[in-house]
Write a protein that holds these residues in place. Structure first.
Motif, PDB file in Angstrom:
ATOM      1  N   TYR A 128       1.370  -1.554  -0.523  1.00 34.32           N
ATOM      2  CA  TYR A 128      -0.203   0.076   0.057  1.00 34.32           C
ATOM      3  C   TYR A 128       0.467   1.616  -0.080  1.00 34.32           C
ATOM      4  O   TYR A 128       0.540   2.169  -0.946  1.00 34.32           O
ATOM      5  CB  TYR A 128      -0.770  -0.237   0.688  1.00 34.32           C
ATOM      6  CG  TYR A 128      -2.075   1.030   1.261  1.00 34.32           C
ATOM      7  CD1 TYR A 128      -3.212   1.495   0.034  1.00 34.32           C
ATOM      8  CD2 TYR A 128      -1.440   2.599   1.898  1.00 34.32           C
ATOM      9  CE1 TYR A 128      -3.314   2.806   0.641  1.00 34.32           C
ATOM     10  CE2 TYR A 128      -2.088   2.878   2.874  1.00 34.32           C
ATOM     11  CZ  TYR A 128      -3.521   3.788   0.994  1.00 34.32           C
ATOM     12  OH  TYR A 128      -3.762   4.553   1.296  1.00 34.32           O
ATOM     13  N   PRO A 129       1.509   0.972   0.865  1.00 34.55           N
ATOM     14  CA  PRO A 129       2.752   2.914   1.020  1.00 34.55           C
ATOM     15  C   PRO A 129       3.594   2.694  -0.713  1.00 34.55           C
ATOM     16  O   PRO A 129       3.319   3.755  -0.964  1.00 34.55           O
ATOM     17  CB  PRO A 129       3.112   2.713   2.197  1.00 34.55           C
ATOM     18  CG  PRO A 129       3.061   0.919   2.176  1.00 34.55           C
ATOM     19  CD  PRO A 129       2.438   0.348   2.138  1.00 34.55           C
ATOM     20  N   ALA A 130       4.010   1.463  -1.003  1.00 34.51           N
ATOM     21  CA  ALA A 130       4.469   1.776  -2.422  1.00 34.51           C
ATOM     22  C   ALA A 130       3.439   2.160  -3.095  1.00 34.51           C
ATOM     23  O   ALA A 130       4.346   3.142  -4.038  1.00 34.51           O
ATOM     24  CB  ALA A 130       5.395   0.278  -2.300  1.00 34.51           C
ATOM     25  N   GLU A 131       2.677   1.584  -3.691  1.00 33.38           N
ATOM     26  CA  GLU A 131       1.561   2.155  -4.134  1.00 33.38           C
ATOM     27  C   GLU A 131       1.232   3.309  -4.071  1.00 33.38           C
ATOM     28  O   GLU A 131       1.103   4.415  -5.362  1.00 33.38           O
ATOM     29  CB  GLU A 131       0.519   1.443  -4.495  1.00 33.38           C
ATOM     30  CG  GLU A 131      -0.237   0.933  -6.248  1.00 33.38           C
ATOM     31  CD  GLU A 131       0.386   0.885  -7.050  1.00 33.38           C
ATOM     32  OE1 GLU A 131       0.552   1.338  -8.282  1.00 33.38           O
ATOM     33  OE2 GLU A 131       1.333  -0.136  -7.101  1.00 33.38           O
ATOM     34  N   LYS A 132       0.968   4.116  -3.491  1.00 28.99           N
ATOM     35  CA  LYS A 132       0.976   5.255  -3.092  1.00 28.99           C
ATOM     36  C   LYS A 132       1.771   6.353  -3.247  1.00 28.99           C
ATOM     37  O   LYS A 132       1.615   7.406  -3.851  1.00 28.99           O
ATOM     38  CB  LYS A 132       0.591   5.851  -1.597  1.00 28.99           C
ATOM     39  CG  LYS A 132      -0.436   7.511  -1.073  1.00 28.99           C
ATOM     40  CD  LYS A 132      -1.095   6.862   0.130  1.00 28.99           C
ATOM     41  CE  LYS A 132      -1.327   8.600   0.402  1.00 28.99           C
ATOM     42  NZ  LYS A 132      -2.124   8.181   1.618  1.00 28.99           N
ATOM     43  N   ILE A 133       3.415   5.617  -2.887  1.00 30.27           N
ATOM     44  CA  ILE A 133       4.234   6.035  -3.070  1.00 30.27           C
ATOM     45  C   ILE A 133       4.213   6.347  -5.089  1.00 30.27           C
ATOM     46  O   ILE A 133       4.043   7.624  -5.899  1.00 30.27           O
ATOM     47  CB  ILE A 133       5.879   6.439  -2.626  1.00 30.27           C
ATOM     48  CG1 ILE A 133       5.458   5.678  -1.030  1.00 30.27           C
ATOM     49  CG2 ILE A 133       6.631   6.980  -3.658  1.00 30.27           C
ATOM     50  CD1 ILE A 133       6.541   5.502  -0.582  1.00 30.27           C
ATOM     51  N   LEU A 134       4.265   5.937  -5.519  1.00 34.37           N
ATOM     52  CA  LEU A 134       4.017   5.607  -7.094  1.00 34.37           C
ATOM     53  C   LEU A 134       3.353   5.827  -7.948  1.00 34.37           C
ATOM     54  O   LEU A 134       3.669   6.684  -8.624  1.00 34.37           O
ATOM     55  CB  LEU A 134       4.422   3.973  -7.446  1.00 34.37           C
ATOM     56  CG  LEU A 134       5.089   3.250  -7.077  1.00 34.37           C
ATOM     57  CD1 LEU A 134       5.549   1.930  -6.639  1.00 34.37           C
ATOM     58  CD2 LEU A 134       6.992   3.786  -7.953  1.00 34.37           C
ATOM     59  N   SER A 135       1.796   6.395  -7.146  1.00 36.40           N
ATOM     60  CA  SER A 135       0.932   6.684  -8.022  1.00 36.40           C
ATOM     61  C   SER A 135       1.200   8.228  -8.530  1.00 36.40           C
ATOM     62  O   SER A 135       0.296   9.300  -9.240  1.00 36.40           O
ATOM     63  CB  SER A 135      -0.323   7.115  -6.817  1.00 36.40           C
ATOM     64  OG  SER A 135      -0.308   7.829  -5.791  1.00 36.40           O
ATOM     65  N   HIS A 136       2.596   8.935  -7.346  1.00 36.41           N
ATOM     66  CA  HIS A 136       2.303  10.053  -7.494  1.00 36.41           C
ATOM     67  C   HIS A 136       3.549  10.693  -8.465  1.00 36.41           C
ATOM     68  O   HIS A 136       3.646  11.564  -9.663  1.00 36.41           O
ATOM     69  CB  HIS A 136       4.119  10.813  -6.796  1.00 36.41           C
ATOM     70  CG  HIS A 136       3.231  11.418  -5.481  1.00 36.41           C
ATOM     71  ND1 HIS A 136       3.312  12.651  -4.995  1.00 36.41           N
ATOM     72  CD2 HIS A 136       2.412  10.462  -3.815  1.00 36.41           C
ATOM     73  CE1 HIS A 136       2.317  12.422  -3.890  1.00 36.41           C
ATOM     74  NE2 HIS A 136       2.430  11.300  -3.260  1.00 36.41           N
TER      75      HIS A 136
END
Length: 374
Positions: A128-136
């Motif tokens: 989840y945190p990885a995908e949230k960062i990558l969404s940027h």
């Protein structure tokens, strides 16, 4: 000519799911490149790039893959990068940071996030945190089910688009099945023709949860479910599952076929398809069964909820216990007329996932990113 790079860790992902889209992009004037772990050849592909990444997010080999992919992106100056698979999508988006500053658009299709309602805590802590960062680092995030869309559109700072996945070629699943065809195929795999045939299609791994099905077959009054469970697929749990079926005394009703090239035929002659998965994005085996008019019994998870309205276009169990599955199987198989009605309704409902209908919005998003269309 506008250029697009399509990436995925394993080539079979592109071969199985994306070649129709690549051919349409090529026909629309795109120069199509692909990057995967092995070389790919198709008339739509202008150039195939081999990138040595692995499927494990913790492998040091992916550092080399990142460097190689970044060099490719800096050298080729693609207009659009369209990435897939968790590791492939992550490395691609990280490698494309500088290219994106120069105008490259980055699109990622999530084929079912690894964080979902009921997922293990470690999935939430890692993915989840990885995908949230990558969404940027993502211009358009394409998702394929309602749960992922709701969460991503609320939590991630990017444009989130709900799609119907990659689409299914319905032609192989829409032919008429005669009684003679049904009898011949069932006899060829050693089934009793007059006993119900229940089909499970998929890799024999922990997520697909075949063990639950085998335990359900041995549960309840008498000797368990009076039907044949036909398992089509290969995987690391094959020996374990075969031994379990023998230990539980249901080996005569649980048939392991291994790898099959005639899945459309198996789906069409089955009385019921079962999907006991713990996690799915938008399962193709369920859509294929619905396309064939074969009713489906599935676990109560994301992806299944998007496809099935319980009792109308398919069936959903209430949980993951052998007792719940055994009860559902007995109830469903005891009512052939209801099975037929649900199968017919499922076939109608599945039409929106046909290849042309599902591919069109994805193609439109990518084609709109041509520099000339800006």
């Amino acid at each position: 000519m506008s250029t697009i790079l399509v990436t995925a860790t394993v080539p079979v992902h592109i071969e199985r799911f994306h070649l129709p889209l690549l051919r349409r992009l090529s026909g629309a004037g795109w120069e199509v490149h692909v990057a995967s772990r092995a070389d790919l050849v198709d008339e739509s592909i202008a150039k195939s790039h081999v990138v040595p990444w692995t499927r494990s997010p913790f492998s040091f080999g992916n550092i080399r893959a990142y460097r190689q992919l970044k060099s490719l992106l800096d050298r080729e100056h693609f207009d659009v990068v369209y990435c897939h698979t968790p590791v492939g999508g992550a490395i691609t988006r990280l490698a494309a940071r500088d290219a994106r500053k120069r105008g490259t658009k980055v699109v990622y299709m999530a084929h079912g996030f690894h964080f979902y309602r009921g997922a293990p805590l470690v999935n939430w802590l890692v993915y989840y945190p990885a995908e949230k960062i990558l969404s940027h680092l993502t211009d358009d995030l394409l998702v394929i089910n309602g749960e992922d869309f709701d969460r991503a559109s609320k939590k991630f700072p990017t444009n989130v688009v709900m799609t119907r996945g990659v689409g299914i070629d319905f032609h192989s699943f829409e032919g008429e099945v005669t009684r003679a065809m049904r009898t011949q195929l069932r006899e060829s795999i050693g089934l009793q023709v007059d006993r119900p045939m229940v089909l499970a299609v998929g890799e024999l791994n922990k997520n697909k949860n075949h063990e639950l099905l085998i335990r359900a077959w041995a549960t309840g009054p008498g000797d368990g479910i009076d039907a044949d469970l036909v398992v089509a697929g290969t995987g690391g749990l094959c020996e374990h599952l075969e031994a379990l079926a023998a230990d539980l005394g249901v080996a005569d009703r649980v048939h392991f076929l291994g790898y099959r090239t005639d899945i459309p035929d198996l789906v069409s002659v089955a009385d019921l398809l079962v999907s006991s998965s713990r996690r799915e994005g938008l399962p193709q085996n369920v859509v294929e069964a619905m396309a064939a008019g074969t009713p489906v019994l599935a676990s109560p998870i994301r992806g299944h909820f998007d496809l099935i309205t319980h009792g109308t276009t398919g069936f959903l169990t209430q949980g993951f216990t052998p007792e719940e599955w055994a009860l559902a199987l007995r109830t469903i198989l005891s009512d052939p007329d209801r099975l037929s009605r649900v199968g017919s309704a499922g076939r109608v409902s599945a039409r929106k996932y046909r290849l042309p209908e599902a591919m069109q919005p994805v193609f439109a998003i990518l084609d709109s990113l041509k520099p000339s269309a800006a």
